[in-house]
Design an enzyme around this catalytic site. Structure first.
Site, short mmCIF file in Angstrom:
data_model
loop_
_atom_site.label_atom_id
_atom_site.label_comp_id
_atom_site.label_asym_id
_atom_site.label_seq_id
_atom_site.Cartn_x
_atom_site.Cartn_y
_atom_site.Cartn_z
N GLY A 54 0.81 -1.20 0.00
CA GLY A 54 0.00 0.00 0.00
C GLY A 54 0.85 1.26 0.00
CB SER A 55 0.36 4.61 -1.46
OG SER A 55 0.58 4.19 -2.79
CG HIS A 57 3.79 1.70 3.97
ND1 HIS A 57 3.23 2.00 5.19
CD2 HIS A 57 3.01 0.75 3.41
CE1 HIS A 57 2.15 1.24 5.36
NE2 HIS A 57 1.99 0.50 4.30
CG HIS A 225 -1.11 -1.42 6.79
ND1 HIS A 225 -1.17 -2.78 6.58
CD2 HIS A 225 -0.35 -0.93 5.80
CE1 HIS A 225 -0.47 -3.09 5.52
NE2 HIS A 225 0.04 -1.99 5.02
CG ASP A 415 -17.88 -8.84 3.48
OD1 ASP A 415 -18.23 -9.91 2.96
OD2 ASP A 415 -16.76 -8.32 3.32
CB THR A 515 -11.44 -21.14 5.56
OG1 THR A 515 -10.58 -22.28 5.40
CG2 THR A 515 -11.02 -20.35 6.78
N GLY A 572 -17.90 -19.86 2.16
CA GLY A 572 -16.91 -20.26 1.15
C GLY A 572 -16.84 -21.75 0.97
#
Length: 589
Positions: A54-55, A57, A225, A415, A515, A572
């Site tokens: 991710g940006s 850092h 993060h 979700d 899972t 799943g």
């Protein structure tokens, strides 16, 4: 926290920051469409080392691209992993591949899955590629962390990148570079702390509540993060450093001790600014760390690196990383310290850009076609295309019909997007089967399906399916005979077994974690043992049913309160079982 920014549009912020990097280092180029910074060809053939995440850092990872360090870096949006497609394009179209590619990522689910999917895609297409996952964060103990957060990746990752990049620049093989990178990762431990959370540009400003740190309070173990740490303390700097070093070095703490460094070892110290600490204050912090290492542990670092290497935007905090020096086994010129000390022509590292490199400013770069289509390599494994289409159509139709039930289950325990995502992928594959040209090549048939899955299925389940299928294609190709032969259940079984092993590299999920692995694992193992698709499908269905009432160890269900989850299977696992039951029906026709 500071919520004031000069650039408040996060998309514009990330894009313009990436565009600035070639301005400060003419040896690199920017593929803005895919958020890739990559090194221009310099005439030297070497293993390519790529990384990313991710940006937010910076200077990691994009400003570490340059001669002697990274060959390429892929950026996501702020604090979010780049997509597998971005990473795939970096591996296949932006870096040298002749001597192989090493991918180095931090241990976060999104990074591991998306970079892993791209790695499996590249491997399936015949590229020699390896991947190192760095987990150096001692901020959360084993008992509290479990499978969810323990040993995530933070600033120690830059030591792995620097040493791997220097070794690659010396002409080492992919195996040598990967082995040394793993050696460094296994001997690095880190911990961070912060005085405040950070504010992401573009997000609304929320008034500080109970979650915000009070005056004099420090959060220990705060993630890169901006995740919450493992504890909060009201303490001064000496007390804070004492706690941080104890989490890294106290061998009596069995829950937290992840290293065995002693005064007999050569140790590298990295003190990293999370973005909001002044240079003056970081100097004082560094001095405190060095003094306590000497006083309390009799450790005198042979190298001390202090500066801004991996930030959390403007995080008002710092991290400590300790690397225990090990013998690389590669001889003079390629020892750990020599590789760490080697010059790196990257704007985010301490070495300056050479005069000769500045002469390349304005030099044109190779204009590569955006989004090139990957060529699908054929194999000698043959199947009945008409039968395969018919059986797969029956399986996908059953999955589509099951979507409302899967969605209902996922609304209770997740979700709510699992069923919709599976249906989206199933509908797209069904359309492909209608128009796909006839092929008797099993690998080509599978690769066509993989391309659809990668484009239409997103989220965690999409990444898992894509990794598994790419690994399956690789497993089949590995068994391809010299002359055309009909594919057998035994060949399918071996390929499925190898793809399950590949999937295990990117997720810690095992049977019993609630899972999709609870359905996938029994299917693969039963098929390998019996060669009977009906028995394997039955095992998958039973595995899915066993998830009813099963306490989850991974995924969103871990956080779901109440008792609703106890009455439904894992969505799943249930969706996969329905697909496999449909496949079994298709084989009976």
């Amino acid at each position: 926290m500071s919520a004031k920014h000069f650039l408040n549009d996060p998309t514009h912020l990330v894009n313009t920051a990436l565009l600035s990097i070639p301005l400060t280092n003419p040896a690199v180029s920017c593929d803005l469409a895919n958020k890739i910074i990559y090194r221009k060809p310099n005439g030297a053939s070497q293993v390519s080392v790529i990384s990313g995440g991710g940006s937010g850092h910076e200077p990691s990872f994009a400003s570490f691209v340059g001669n002697g360090l990274l060959s390429g870096a892929v950026a996501g949006t702020i604090f979010a992993s780049p997509s597998a497609e971005q990473v795939r394009r970096c591996i296949l179209h932006r870096v040298e591949k002749d001597k192989g590619v090493l991918v180095v990522v931090m241990n976060y689910t999104g990074d591991v899955l998306n970079f892993g999917m791209a790695v499996e895609k590249a491997r399936a297409s015949g590229i020699d590629v390896d991947m190192i996952v760095v987990g150096d964060d001692a901020g959360v103990g084993r008992e509290k962390g479990g499978k969810l957060t323990v040993l995530e990746g933070i600033a120690g990752t830059v030591l792995v990148q620097k040493i791997a990049g220097a070794l690659a620049a010396k002409g080492a093989s992919l195996k040598e570079v990967a082995d040394v990178a793993r050696l460094i990762a296994e001997n690095t431990v880190s911990i961070g702390s912060s005085l405040s959370h950070v504010h992401v540009p573009g997000r609304s400003v929320v008034e500080a509540g109970d979650d915000e740190l009070k005056e004099g309070e420090t959060e220990i173990g705060m993630g890169i993060h901006n995740e919450a740490g493992s504890e909060r303390k009201t303490t001064d700097l000496p007390g804070l450093v004492t706690t941080m070093l104890a989490h890294c070095l106290d061998t009596s703490d069995k829950d937290r001790n992840f290293s065995d460094m002693s005064s007999q070892d050569e140790v590298v110290l990295l003190v990293n600014n999370l973005g909001g600490v002044s240079v003056l204050e970081l100097g004082g912090i560094t001095n405190e760390v060095v003094e306590q290492l000497a006083k309390n542990y009799k450790i005198h670092p042979v190298r001390v690196l202090a500066g801004t290497f991996m930030t959390s935007l403007n995080g008002l905090g710092f991290s400590i990383s300790l690397l225990k020096i090990q013998d690389t086994g590669l001889g003079p010129g390629k020892t750990t310290l020599e590789l760490l000390d080697a010059p790196a022509e990257a704007s985010g590292w301490s070495a300056a850009i050479a005069t000769d490199t500045w002469k390349r400013q304005g030099e044109s770069t190779k204009n590569e076609e955006e989004g090139g289509v990957d060529e699908i390599q054929s194999s000698n494994l043959q199947l009945d295309c008409a039968f395969a289409k018919s059986a797969l159509t029956t399986a996908l139709d059953r999955l589509v019909k099951a979507e409302p039930e899967i969605t209902n289950y996922d609304t209770i325990v997740g979700d709510g997007d699992c069923g919709i995502g599976l249906k989206r992928g199933a509908d797209a594959i069904l359309k492909l089967l209608e128009k796909m040209k006839k092929t008797d090549d099993a690998v080509v048939f599978l690769q066509n399906i993989i391309q659809v899955v990668e484009v239409t299925m997103d989220g965690t389940s999409g990444a898992l399916y894509a990794i598994f299928l790419n690994a399956l294609a690789h497993g089949l190709r590995q068994q391809s005979p010299k002359s055309p032969e009909q594919i057998t259940a035994e060949i399918w079984g071996k390929a499925l077994e190898s793809s399950l092993q590949a999937l295990n590299k990117y997720t810690p999920a095992q049977p019993g974690d609630r899972t999709l692995i609870d359905a996938l694992h029994p299917f693969v193992t039963t098929l390998c043992q019996t060669g009977d698709i009906q028995a394997a499908t039955q095992a998958a269905d039973e595995g899915s049913k066993r998830t009813r009432g099963m306490k989850a160890s991974l995924g969103r269900t871990v956080y779901v309160g109440g008792d609703g989850w106890q009455g439904v299977p894992d969505p799943g696992a249930y969706g996969l079982a329905e697909l496999l039951l449909g496949l079994s029906e298709g084989f009976k026709k």
